[in-house]
Design an enzyme around this catalytic site. Structure first.
Site, short mmCIF file in Angstrom:
data_model
loop_
_atom_site.label_atom_id
_atom_site.label_comp_id
_atom_site.label_asym_id
_atom_site.label_seq_id
_atom_site.Cartn_x
_atom_site.Cartn_y
_atom_site.Cartn_z
N HIS A 170 -5.32 5.00 0.05
CA HIS A 170 -5.95 4.19 -0.99
C HIS A 170 -7.39 4.66 -1.20
O HIS A 170 -7.99 5.22 -0.28
CB HIS A 170 -5.92 2.70 -0.62
CG HIS A 170 -4.52 2.15 -0.51
ND1 HIS A 170 -3.72 2.39 0.60
CD2 HIS A 170 -3.79 1.39 -1.37
CE1 HIS A 170 -2.54 1.80 0.41
NE2 HIS A 170 -2.56 1.19 -0.77
N ASP A 221 -3.96 5.23 -3.99
CA ASP A 221 -3.72 4.07 -4.86
C ASP A 221 -4.98 3.22 -5.04
O ASP A 221 -5.94 3.32 -4.28
CB ASP A 221 -2.63 3.18 -4.25
CG ASP A 221 -1.25 3.79 -4.34
OD1 ASP A 221 -1.13 4.96 -4.73
OD2 ASP A 221 -0.27 3.07 -4.00
#
Length: 421
Positions: free
Chosen positions: A382, A237
């Site tokens: 992430h 992400d």
């Protein structure tokens, strides 16, 4: 008095007339390729009931070549086009093809578990006829509008004759595979820990995990994990950035592993070359909204704008509109689901949170995966600029998963859904 010659002529004429006369057959005896008989004129004799049973044993019904054992709704769409409508029920979805008199029930992974035929010929079948030909059903289920005769087939699949209580004749038939339906119920608990979370934050996270797990069960277009198969997906992400995201792409390429990048539209605008690198390397480029805000706190028009802007920004770089959205913070409600569906998106969350955003430590990131990994896990990481430890952890994670014989795949394969519109 008739002469022998005259008698002979009469006899020959009679024989020839009989030979040239067209034989009249009942409808069910006419050949199936006859151009003179419309299908609706063919009555359902014992022979046709046998055909229904034969098809059912192979997981099919009349009018459809698709099976409850191995077919997917994507295969149906590829062959028949888009359905007239899709209705969601608890645990699954139903796609209706009106002109083909067929309805398909499918689970969240696109696997068909129910095929129903509404062929009008079936209305000729009466309850007495079914019981006479097939015997007493295993089960009879009744409500105010219909009675359902259930016959058990191989592999515990069910052939159902659904009778209209008003007409006492068959309305439709269904071949049903409970094993595939129950695949939807394979919903994993969300795992992952961090020693950096306060007691209050941890309690809040645990509550959210339970709530979103139940939410995904009730909403077939929301995914927390994949099916019970030895496959997992690595997801990233918050990118792209100019350093960490390219490094992660390179690691994935070195290991010949496909990743799934949920990019923010605002960052796509800043680093289009990184987006292009991910896409051209064969990784999925997906949406994480435009501004990383809690979508459930926005009005409908604002949610629409967040989703639309992000998709358009991605499309401007790779030439494709994504079809998978991950909501920021996993923050999802009915309005967000409805807006996403209207814009052509499935929502994909996660079943393992590496907590790389909290306890930024490669050892803990890998431990959260290795200690918790199960079939069908979707792993959250992430790829924004402060995730150096994620970059460090990724090779160790890939090697550990491969030693455990997990196949690392992209979400399109894991979930059997479209990555792009």
């Amino acid at each position: 008095m008739r002469t022998p010659i005259m008698l002979l002529i009469i006899i020959l004429f009679t024989i020839l007339s009989g030979c040239s006369a067209k034989k009249s057959l009942p409808n069910e005896e006419l050949p199936s390729n006859s151009n003179e008989v419309h299908p609706k004129e063919v009555s359902l004799s014992s022979f046709e009931i046998e055909q229904i049973m034969k098809l059912a044993s192979n997981g099919m019904v009349i009018d459809s070549p698709f099976s409850i054992f191995e077919s997917s709704i994507q295969q149906v769409k590829s062959s028949w086009g888009e359905p007239d409508q899709i209705d969601e029920v608890a645990g699954g979805s139903y796609a209706t093809y009106k002109e083909r008199n067929t309805v398909f029930g499918f689970n969240q992974y696109g696997e068909i578990y129910d095929v129903r035929s509404y062929n009008k010929n079936l209305q000729e079948l009466k309850m007495e006829k079914i019981k006479h030909e097939l015997g007493q059903p295993k089960d009879i289920r009744e409500n105010n509008q219909e009675s359902i005769y259930v016959y058990e087939m191989k592999n515990k699949t069910e052939l159902k004759f659904i009778f209209s209580n008003d007409l006492k004749s068959v309305d439709h038939i269904s071949i049903y595979n409970p094993g595939r339906f129950e695949t939807k119920q394979y919903t994993l608990d969300i795992k992952g820990n961090s020693n950096q979370l306060s007691v209050k934050a941890w309690e809040s996270m645990k509550n959210w995990r339970e709530e979103i797990k139940q939410f995904s069960v009730e909403h077939p277009s929301v995914y927390v994990n994949g099916p019970n198969k030895k496959m997992v997906a690595l997801t990233f992400d918050d990118g792209p950035d100019e350093k960490i995201t390219p490094a992660i792409i390179n690691i994935l390429n070195d290991y010949n592993v496909k990743g799934n990048f949920f990019f923010l539209g605002s960052n796509v605008k800043l680093h289009p070359e990184v987006v292009k690198q991910a896409f051209e390397s064969g990784h999925l480029v997906l949406s994480h909204s435009f501004n990383h805000v809690e979508l459930s706190k926005l009005g409908k028009s604002e949610v629409e704008k967040e989703v639309k802007r992000a998709g358009e920004e991605i499309q401007s770089v790779i030439g494709k509109m994504p079809a998978i959205l991950r909501t920021p913070y996993g923050d999802t409600n009915d309005q967000v689901v409805n807006v996403s569906k209207e814009q052509g998106y499935s929502i994909v969350l996660w079943s393992i949170d590496t907590l790389d955003w909290s306890q930024k430590d490669a050892t803990n990131i890998v431990k959260n995966v290795v200690d918790n990994v199960r079939n069908g896990d979707i792993i959250l990481m992430h790829s924004d600029s402060d995730k150096m430890e994620t970059e460090k952890a990724l090779p160790l994670m890939i090697e550990s998963l491969e030693k455990m014989n997990f196949e690392i795949v992209e979400l399109e394969t894991l979930l059997n859904i479209k990555a792009y519109q």
